[in-house]
Design a protein around this motif. Structure first.
Motif, mmCIF file in Angstrom:
data_model
loop_
_atom_site.group_PDB
_atom_site.id
_atom_site.type_symbol
_atom_site.label_atom_id
_atom_site.label_comp_id
_atom_site.label_asym_id
_atom_site.label_seq_id
_atom_site.Cartn_x
_atom_site.Cartn_y
_atom_site.Cartn_z
ATOM 1 N N GLN A 4 0.820 -1.091 0.105
ATOM 2 C CA GLN A 4 -0.063 0.033 -0.041
ATOM 3 C C GLN A 4 0.754 1.294 0.166
ATOM 4 O O GLN A 4 0.686 2.338 -0.798
ATOM 5 N N ARG A 5 1.980 1.041 0.845
ATOM 6 C CA ARG A 5 2.967 2.399 0.811
ATOM 7 C C ARG A 5 3.554 2.603 -0.651
ATOM 8 O O ARG A 5 3.419 3.729 -1.253
ATOM 9 N N ILE A 6 3.905 1.561 -1.463
ATOM 10 C CA ILE A 6 4.483 1.637 -2.589
ATOM 11 C C ILE A 6 3.138 2.038 -3.678
ATOM 12 O O ILE A 6 3.537 2.910 -4.523
ATOM 13 N N SER A 7 2.264 1.456 -3.513
ATOM 14 C CA SER A 7 0.950 1.962 -4.437
ATOM 15 C C SER A 7 0.546 3.263 -4.167
ATOM 16 O O SER A 7 0.416 4.184 -5.253
ATOM 17 N N GLY A 8 0.790 3.888 -2.855
ATOM 18 C CA GLY A 8 0.367 5.433 -2.752
ATOM 19 C C GLY A 8 1.173 5.977 -3.546
ATOM 20 O O GLY A 8 0.818 7.164 -4.112
ATOM 21 N N ILE A 9 2.441 6.003 -3.331
ATOM 22 C CA ILE A 9 3.627 6.852 -3.895
ATOM 23 C C ILE A 9 3.480 6.561 -5.694
ATOM 24 O O ILE A 9 3.449 7.728 -6.341
ATOM 25 N N ALA A 10 3.087 5.666 -6.101
ATOM 26 C CA ALA A 10 2.939 5.217 -7.554
ATOM 27 C C ALA A 10 1.554 6.133 -7.925
ATOM 28 O O ALA A 10 1.726 6.666 -9.173
ATOM 29 N N ALA A 11 0.539 6.129 -7.148
ATOM 30 C CA ALA A 11 -0.469 6.820 -7.619
ATOM 31 C C ALA A 11 -0.279 8.349 -7.677
ATOM 32 O O ALA A 11 -0.711 8.851 -8.652
ATOM 33 N N LEU A 12 0.547 8.804 -7.049
ATOM 34 C CA LEU A 12 0.861 10.351 -6.888
ATOM 35 C C LEU A 12 1.424 10.632 -8.148
ATOM 36 O O LEU A 12 1.511 11.777 -8.610
ATOM 37 N N VAL A 13 2.176 9.948 -8.808
ATOM 38 C CA VAL A 13 3.154 10.202 -10.021
ATOM 39 C C VAL A 13 2.114 10.115 -11.306
ATOM 40 O O VAL A 13 2.649 10.354 -12.236
ATOM 41 N N GLY A 14 0.956 9.567 -11.030
ATOM 42 C CA GLY A 14 0.114 9.772 -12.321
ATOM 43 C C GLY A 14 0.157 8.352 -13.226
ATOM 44 O O GLY A 14 0.371 7.102 -12.770
ATOM 45 N N GLU A 15 -0.081 8.562 -14.540
ATOM 46 C CA GLU A 15 0.033 7.481 -15.378
ATOM 47 C C GLU A 15 1.104 6.664 -15.487
ATOM 48 O O GLU A 15 1.045 5.357 -15.617
ATOM 49 N N VAL A 16 2.309 7.047 -15.128
ATOM 50 C CA VAL A 16 3.472 6.331 -15.337
ATOM 51 C C VAL A 16 3.644 5.417 -14.051
ATOM 52 O O VAL A 16 4.304 4.374 -14.048
ATOM 53 N N GLY A 17 2.903 5.690 -12.898
ATOM 54 C CA GLY A 17 2.594 4.821 -11.713
ATOM 55 C C GLY A 17 1.702 3.514 -11.922
ATOM 56 O O GLY A 17 1.748 2.700 -11.074
ATOM 57 N N LEU A 18 1.082 3.335 -12.852
ATOM 58 C CA LEU A 18 -0.064 2.587 -13.151
ATOM 59 C C LEU A 18 0.529 0.941 -13.293
ATOM 60 O O LEU A 18 0.027 0.139 -12.691
ATOM 61 N N PRO A 19 1.602 0.804 -13.840
ATOM 62 C CA PRO A 19 2.072 -0.478 -14.143
ATOM 63 C C PRO A 19 2.615 -1.092 -12.733
ATOM 64 O O PRO A 19 2.205 -2.270 -12.336
ATOM 65 N N VAL A 20 2.879 -0.217 -11.664
ATOM 66 C CA VAL A 20 3.076 -0.493 -10.489
ATOM 67 C C VAL A 20 1.910 -0.955 -9.617
ATOM 68 O O VAL A 20 1.949 -1.916 -8.855
ATOM 69 N N ILE A 21 1.013 -0.045 -9.877
ATOM 70 C CA ILE A 21 -0.338 -0.509 -9.092
ATOM 71 C C ILE A 21 -0.911 -1.486 -9.531
ATOM 72 O O ILE A 21 -1.475 -2.304 -8.794
ATOM 73 N N ASN A 22 -1.063 -1.701 -10.792
ATOM 74 C CA ASN A 22 -1.501 -2.999 -11.390
ATOM 75 C C ASN A 22 -0.466 -4.250 -10.787
ATOM 76 O O ASN A 22 -1.131 -5.472 -10.576
ATOM 77 N N ALA A 23 0.796 -4.098 -10.703
ATOM 78 C CA ALA A 23 1.529 -5.268 -10.032
ATOM 79 C C ALA A 23 1.197 -5.579 -8.740
ATOM 80 O O ALA A 23 1.274 -6.670 -8.181
ATOM 81 N N ALA A 24 1.146 -4.422 -7.887
ATOM 82 C CA ALA A 24 0.709 -4.278 -6.526
ATOM 83 C C ALA A 24 -0.585 -5.347 -6.317
ATOM 84 O O ALA A 24 -0.772 -6.084 -5.490
ATOM 85 N N ARG A 25 -1.684 -4.789 -7.267
ATOM 86 C CA ARG A 25 -3.034 -5.629 -7.103
ATOM 87 C C ARG A 25 -2.722 -6.907 -7.380
ATOM 88 O O ARG A 25 -3.456 -7.885 -6.622
ATOM 89 N N ALA A 26 -1.877 -7.292 -8.227
ATOM 90 C CA ALA A 26 -1.676 -8.834 -8.673
ATOM 91 C C ALA A 26 -0.926 -9.566 -7.450
ATOM 92 O O ALA A 26 -1.426 -10.568 -7.113
ATOM 93 N N LEU A 27 -0.097 -8.856 -6.837
ATOM 94 C CA LEU A 27 0.609 -9.623 -5.728
ATOM 95 C C LEU A 27 -0.536 -9.628 -4.495
ATOM 96 O O LEU A 27 -0.442 -10.787 -3.787
ATOM 97 N N LEU A 28 -1.337 -8.567 -4.410
ATOM 98 C CA LEU A 28 -2.234 -8.874 -3.182
ATOM 99 C C LEU A 28 -3.425 -9.778 -3.448
ATOM 100 O O LEU A 28 -3.983 -10.496 -2.384
ATOM 101 N N ALA A 29 -3.884 -10.068 -4.667
ATOM 102 C CA ALA A 29 -4.686 -11.055 -5.059
ATOM 103 C C ALA A 29 -4.250 -12.337 -5.063
ATOM 104 O O ALA A 29 -5.085 -13.352 -4.907
ATOM 105 N N GLY A 30 -2.847 -12.524 -5.093
ATOM 106 C CA GLY A 30 -2.402 -13.959 -5.267
ATOM 107 C C GLY A 30 -2.370 -14.410 -3.966
ATOM 108 O O GLY A 30 -2.197 -15.401 -3.460
#
Length: 110
Positions: free
Chosen positions: A84-110
């Motif tokens: 969540q800490r990583i995802s929050g920072i990734a969200a703040l940088v905009g579109e360039v952070g989306l791949p990090v957010i998607n990878a974070a979601r996949a990690l939490l879902a698995g």
């Protein structure tokens, strides 16, 4: 591993190692670099590396600290907090952070 480069400096012990590629450097029964954590963790760490140039010094330090602990975090709650800490920072940088957010979601879902 194909395409990996590994340079060791020093005598019989590892004094300085540079690793470019995938996998772990193991020296003295200790992992250096990417720790075990499975494909989802590795995917997140790859996306974090792509994000780093877009972060300021503070954001980079925060993401690096969380990424360093994520693969070895023993509890699901601790790992979730780091993600969540990583995802929050990734969200703040905009579109360039989306791949990090998607990878974070996949990690939490698995």
């Amino acid at each position: 591993m194909s395409g990996d480069n590994y340079y060791q400096y020093g005598g019989s012990r590892i004094e300085h190692a540079q690793h470019f590629g995938s996998g772990d450097i193991v020296g003295g029964d200790k992992n250096v670099g990417v720790a075990a954590g499975g494909p989802a963790v590795e995917a997140l760490l790859r996306e974090i590396e792509r994000l780093r140039p877009h972060l300021d010094d503070h954001g980079r330090a925060e993401v690096d600290a969380a990424a360093e602990s994520i693969a070895t975090e023993p509890t699901p709650e601790g790992r979730r907090s780091l993600v969540q800490r990583i995802s929050g920072i990734a969200a703040l940088v905009g579109e360039v952070g989306l791949p990090v957010i998607n990878a974070a979601r996949a990690l939490l879902a698995g």
